[in-house]
Enzyme design. Structure first.
Site, short mmCIF file in Angstrom:
data_model
loop_
_atom_site.label_atom_id
_atom_site.label_comp_id
_atom_site.label_asym_id
_atom_site.label_seq_id
_atom_site.Cartn_x
_atom_site.Cartn_y
_atom_site.Cartn_z
N LYS A 268 -13.87 -10.48 -25.40
CA LYS A 268 -14.48 -9.26 -25.96
C LYS A 268 -13.62 -8.03 -25.65
O LYS A 268 -13.47 -7.15 -26.49
CB LYS A 268 -15.89 -9.06 -25.40
N LYS B 188 -13.45 -21.35 -33.95
CA LYS B 188 -14.84 -21.67 -34.26
C LYS B 188 -15.43 -20.80 -35.36
O LYS B 188 -14.94 -19.69 -35.63
CB LYS B 188 -15.69 -21.52 -32.99
N LYS C 137 -19.66 -15.11 -36.64
CA LYS C 137 -19.94 -13.98 -37.51
C LYS C 137 -18.86 -12.91 -37.43
O LYS C 137 -18.55 -12.25 -38.41
CB LYS C 137 -21.27 -13.37 -37.09
#
Ligand code: TYM
Length: 331
Positions: A111, A194, A197
């Site tokens: 992140k 993967k 969203k």
């Protein structure tokens, strides 16, 4: 009966990764375990949604939980922020979570890399909130995708540390769980990692996608120039398509296309067409229910209120006992 807890962040529509990694297990587990499934709206605050977006996304996840077949009479379905006891436990656990170990978490580092301008403390302590979600109900099994394994390890660490600090065995150890043998990782359509969203437009197939949208996304999926020798190893982007096929198609279909690949007779256009049709079939029963449930405001309200009451009952018991263990005493 063993207790199960899991949740999904309220960041919008659920995709096939959420479904096969988590929700499909929720639906199966509700018949065998004492289940709590929630919508992680507090976790979604790390990205600062607007109030309207926040509410819309919470509703969408609730609708899709129900459309996928989670039965509010069997499992407890609730919105995380409706159970403030979770945030109280989060605060207690934060006292024994060390910044060094939180900074080392893979998802925190990812992140930070992706959004260097928004490294907030909520992001750092995200795994602590997740641990609170789980151990507030003293859960032992947590149905999640492969990407959450490290978070489960941290949940065990924080629960065990609490136990050691107060010299008891109050919290049991939670483990990541899948009704299949292994935790799954559903790949996306961008030829890389993967399905997710935030991995870019077109990478994820949503449960709410129309058949046309599914066909369009799958036909645009990344492929290579085709195999150049027989039985050669598949490059990542091709392996991803086969992995998706393994999940949504019949074993015969998989074997058919795998055979074509190995004999160099494959046409990716055919493979993609088949994959898209199989995805459409797999998602159809859920897609059909989404709109009806979304329009039933009274039902959604009833489910949320009922679930919050059941979840709070369990959470309040834990908080009462935890306060006692910590040493908060009435005068
Ligand atoms: P989230 O919202 O990113 O994802 C929800 C669930 O979907 C799974 N998942 C996948 N599984 C396989 N392949 C994929 N491509 C894929 N993408 C997502 C995730 O593994 C997860 O099970 N931190 C959690 C939410 C959460 C939680 C919890 C989960 C908050 N508190 C307590 C369990 C217990 C998250 O962000 O998941």
């Amino acid at each position: 009966m063993e207790t199960v807890v899991s949740g999904i962040r309220s960041t919008g529509n659920l995709h096939l990764g959420n479904y096969y990694g988590a929700v499909q297990n929720f639906v199966k587990m509700q018949h065998e375990y004492n289940c709590y499934f929630f919508i992680a709206d507090l976790h979604s605050l790390t990205t600062h949604p607007t109030p309207a977006n926040l509410h819309g996304n919470v509703k969408q996840v609730l609708v899709e939980y129900l459309a996928a077949g989670i039965d509010p009479e069997k499992a407890t379905i609730y919105v995380q922020s409706d159970v403030p006891e979770v945030t109280e436990l989060y605060l207690y656990l934060n006292m024994n979570a060390y910044t060094g170990e939180l900074e080392r978490s893979t998802s925190f580092k990812d992140k930070v890399r992706a959004n260097p301008d928004n490294v907030n403390a909520g992001l750092l302590t995200y795994p602590v909130l997740m641990a609170a979600d789980i151990i507030i109900h003293k859960a032992t099994k947590v149905p999640v995708g492969k990407d959450q394994e490290q978070h489960l390890e941290m949940a065990r660490t924080f629960g065990n540390r609490f136990n050691r600090l107060y010299n008891n065995d109050y919290f049991p150890e939670p483990y990541a769980f899948s009704m299949g043998k292994n935790l799954v990782k559903i790949p996306g359509l961008d030829g890389k990692g993967k399905m997710g969203k935030s991995e870019g437009e077109g990478n994820a197939i949503f449960l709410s996608d129309t058949p046309e949208a599914i066909r369009k996304k799958v036909m645009r999926a990344v492929t290579d120039g085709g195999p150049t020798t027989e039985n050669q190893e598949k490059p990542q982007e091709i392996q991803n398509l086969f992995d998706l096929m393994k999940v949504v198609s019949t074993p015969d279909t998989y074997v058919h296309f795998d055979g074509l690949y190995n004999s160099m007779g494959i046409r990716y256009g055919d493979l993609k067409k088949q994959l898209a049709e199989d995805m459409i079939v797999a998602t159809q029963p859920i897609r059909e229910k989404i709109t009806d449930i979304a329009n039933d405001a009274a039902y959604l309200r009833q489910v949320a209120i009922y679930g919050a009451a059941k979840a709070r009952e369990s959470a309040q018991k834990t908080i009462r006992e935890v306060r006692e263990i910590i040493g908060f005493r009435k005068f």
